[in-house]
Motif scaffolding. Sequence first.
Motif, mmCIF file in Angstrom:
data_model
loop_
_atom_site.group_PDB
_atom_site.id
_atom_site.type_symbol
_atom_site.label_atom_id
_atom_site.label_comp_id
_atom_site.label_asym_id
_atom_site.label_seq_id
_atom_site.Cartn_x
_atom_site.Cartn_y
_atom_site.Cartn_z
ATOM 1 N N ASN A 1 5.736 -9.324 2.013
ATOM 2 C CA ASN A 1 4.428 -7.848 0.986
ATOM 3 C C ASN A 1 3.451 -8.330 1.286
ATOM 4 N N LYS A 2 3.270 -8.121 3.000
ATOM 5 C CA LYS A 2 1.864 -8.855 2.826
ATOM 6 C C LYS A 2 1.035 -7.338 2.944
ATOM 7 N N ASP B 1 11.689 -1.691 -4.153
ATOM 8 C CA ASP B 1 10.826 -1.861 -2.838
ATOM 9 C C ASP B 1 9.511 -2.366 -3.570
ATOM 10 N N ALA B 2 8.372 -2.753 -2.937
ATOM 11 C CA ALA B 2 7.404 -3.174 -3.681
ATOM 12 C C ALA B 2 6.312 -1.658 -3.713
ATOM 13 N N ASP C 1 3.474 0.269 4.397
ATOM 14 C CA ASP C 1 4.240 -0.041 2.991
ATOM 15 C C ASP C 1 4.493 -1.697 2.602
ATOM 16 N N GLY C 2 4.234 -1.391 1.598
ATOM 17 C CA GLY C 2 4.871 -3.251 1.455
ATOM 18 C C GLY C 2 6.425 -3.294 1.315
ATOM 19 N N ARG C 3 7.261 -4.314 0.802
ATOM 20 C CA ARG C 3 8.440 -4.411 0.917
ATOM 21 C C ARG C 3 8.967 -3.671 0.830
ATOM 22 N N ARG C 4 10.393 -3.210 1.311
ATOM 23 C CA ARG C 4 11.319 -2.290 1.779
ATOM 24 C C ARG C 4 12.929 -2.782 1.506
ATOM 25 N N ASN D 1 2.623 -0.501 -2.680
ATOM 26 C CA ASN D 1 2.009 0.024 -2.023
ATOM 27 C C ASN D 1 0.657 -0.524 -2.477
ATOM 28 N N GLU E 1 3.936 -9.015 10.412
ATOM 29 C CA GLU E 1 4.500 -8.344 9.481
ATOM 30 C C GLU E 1 6.238 -9.013 9.344
ATOM 31 N N ARG F 1 4.659 2.835 -8.195
ATOM 32 C CA ARG F 1 5.777 3.086 -6.926
ATOM 33 C C ARG F 1 6.425 4.434 -7.485
ATOM 34 N N ASN G 1 9.088 -5.394 6.227
ATOM 35 C CA ASN G 1 7.961 -6.504 5.160
ATOM 36 C C ASN G 1 8.454 -7.012 4.554
#
Length: 881
Positions: A845-846, A237-238, A869-872, A240, A792, A246, A842
């Motif tokens: 990762n916006k 994941d990216a 959340d960012g990219r997951r 937050n 998203e 993280r 996402n």
Amino acid sequence: MAQLTPLLLILTLVAVSPTVSRPAQTAPVRDQPQAEIGIERIEAGRILLEDGVAGLQATLAAAGAPPIPFDQETQVRSVYEAHLRALNDMLEANGGNRDGIEGEILVLGDQLLLAAIKFLNPAQRAAWTGSLSASDIAELNSDLPEDEAELREYLNDLRSPASGTTANPRNDDLVIDGFGGGRLPNRDEIQEIRINENAFTAQTIGQSRGQTEIITRGGTGRYNGDITFDFADESLDARNAFADSRPPYQRRNFNGNISGPVLRDRLTLTFSFQNENSENGENLLAFTPTGLVNTAVTQPTNTQSYTARATAQLSLNHLLHSSLTWGTFQRENNNVGGFGLPEQSHTSDRDDFNFQVRETAIISRSFNNEARFRYIRVTSRNVPILDAPHVDVTGAFRSGGSPNNQESTRTDFEFGNLTMYTGNRWSLRFGFDGVYVEEVSDFRNNFNGTFTFDTLDDYLAGIPSQYEVTLGTPKIGVSQWETGTYLQSDWRARNNLTLSFGVRYQNQTNLDDNNNIDPPFGFAYSLGPATVVRGGSGLFHNEFFVNQTAAAKRLNGEFLRTFIIKNPSYPNPAEGGELDDQTPSIRRIFEDLAAPYNWISETSIEHSFSTGLVLTGSYRYVRGGSLHRARNINAPYDATKSTRRSCQPGQDALTCVIPDPTLGVVSQLESTGTSRNHNILLGGRQRLSFLNINGNYNFNSVYADTYGFGWSLPADNYDLDSEWGRSGARHRISSSFNIRLPWNINADTRLDWESGRPYTLRTGRDDNQDGSNNDRPSGVPRNSLTGPSFFEVGMNLSKSIQLRSDQIAVGEAGPATGPVVGGGYYGQRTGLRMTLTAQIENLLNKVNYNSFNGIQTSSFFGLPTSARDGRRISLSARFNF
């Protein structure tokens, strides 16, 4: 197919000679080429399609069977069109030559004509085809997607895109054997699919958005099951946008399901289990005396549930469905995140028990009767980790012990009966339903008290603006009866016009309002084989939930009392006097409280093009009345004004007068709220052999002067007009693209965008001295500020691998024909199959801000305080057998 081949030839005769009272069972021509047989069946389906399924309807009428309802007839036509498009794509891919694809054409012809049968009830099937065996039903359903997610998408696609979602949480969009929720049955167990696009029906509490109902049959299909393992880890994941790192995060979900006929044609048993472990992340962003705190925290969560379901075919016309579910839920670190420091944590856990049974009897070809009962018991608890007073520094941080300390047990008994008559022109539904609810609760919320500080400087100086504490007897019990009876009539005025009339009477205890009569009206009109117009209007009353009664009884002054001390000493608020000497705050329900209602009017149009494109549009207007809202009827007022107005900031006690000095805040729940909603929905979907496209644009203008159900107080108790404000996003666009990639990889991409959501500007102080720190600047309405937009992109990639094949479908063994609707395959698939899935949320990762701070005294004023959340990325493996 041996048992069904005569049936297919019967359907061919039906298409050519619709006046035959009862088609004869004719043996197939054995030496006729398969391709020719398939083309004949497709041609028969085309004739039925062009005649508006008139041949099928005429045959049912001649046999004395009720016709297919209007909405289901349009869905039969839609499925026919999808299969015809698949044939054209198949022929085009083969250069227009039928040679070499005879098997695919034969399977397609079978499915095209058999598609209609899934929408027939048992009485209609008996009149048309005679009784069907378990193997017949399994064969009929062989074109349904075998995967549960694909099957759910298929069922959603059968409904109009303009249907939307249900407006009442009790009215599920998908109903299985009379009850909402739960897992979808295996496709071989499905006996009937009921499509109802009528949003104006008296059968439900509040407005329904139409329903898809699945009826299963006992003893059908084969033994089948699935096992699924989901995995996610923070390393995928990216970070937050509001976290400095993280947080440790993992998700390990293990689910399983097994089902099969215990007694052939009599009894099917299904067992399923779910075990989900996750460590969801939250972000803590707060200003404390030691400076800025910006860190990530986790909330470990564990969910377990076990379900047993039985479907018994007691006789040809008598079914019994039952299920039993038990589950547990536990989460730690609740209330931590945002402004909440780790010491604010409390643990939540819940135990669920659910038993339901439904009996269906086919009395005759025109009469059906369904009786149902459900028992639900839910026990929930919140336990703080720290036994200490709660400290709330407005717009900066929250510390001390959590104020949430409670335990409750709720028991629901739901029952109902529905009698259905279906004739050639009229159909009637008469029934009643009831719910008895009992709740016993032990609420110790805020027993340690809460200190409120307006600013961080006030906290450093030890000068709170308010201390609030609850004392008394925490354990109470409440109960409530809710009953309703209804009559719904659908009249097929013409073959292309159906009118719906209904009436419902709803009543309940704990509410002295006995005139809740709802008279909805709806219509469905076909402008041609490809265009349908629907609409209606009606009054829909909603419930007064039992937790509202419990909240009022709990704090009515007899059991619990809340005390508020202005400008208390700190940390001992009772210096100079005992708390019992203070004026208590209580809650009341207005004696003439009425049930809230909505007056809803809606019109929609749907048009299907020959290319497979379906476009829809709808306009919906909702006017809410008698909506519930609370206000402090003992709020201080300015005695210098001729009419009651709230006090001014800093006004002295001589002119800022409390109506009843022996009481504090008196929150009274009243039915004086209103709302207004204009909604425009434009949607479309395109089905191709390898690509499915869905898209919707939604314009939503919602204004209201209430916060919905609850006891939230207004900013100004003597100027409720200032509560009129907008809510929700004004514009929303959503789309999805499902494409079949090489190597049979399925890619599903989703794009979602919505305009900014409103939020409220607050001063952060109790300027009008009414006991609430929710004041707004003079003349500023609720939700006057607007946050940023949201965008998203998500994607799912899945690949199915046949590990062992007991029987391979033609579409998989030969050239892929692709999905007809919802991505499903053609033909029966058995054996062992593995599906690997990667889900990406996402994808770009916006950074999407989740909330903004509108408190003027806060150090975060005007700034975002959290982000989605960012990219997951999560991975899953599912085995079907």
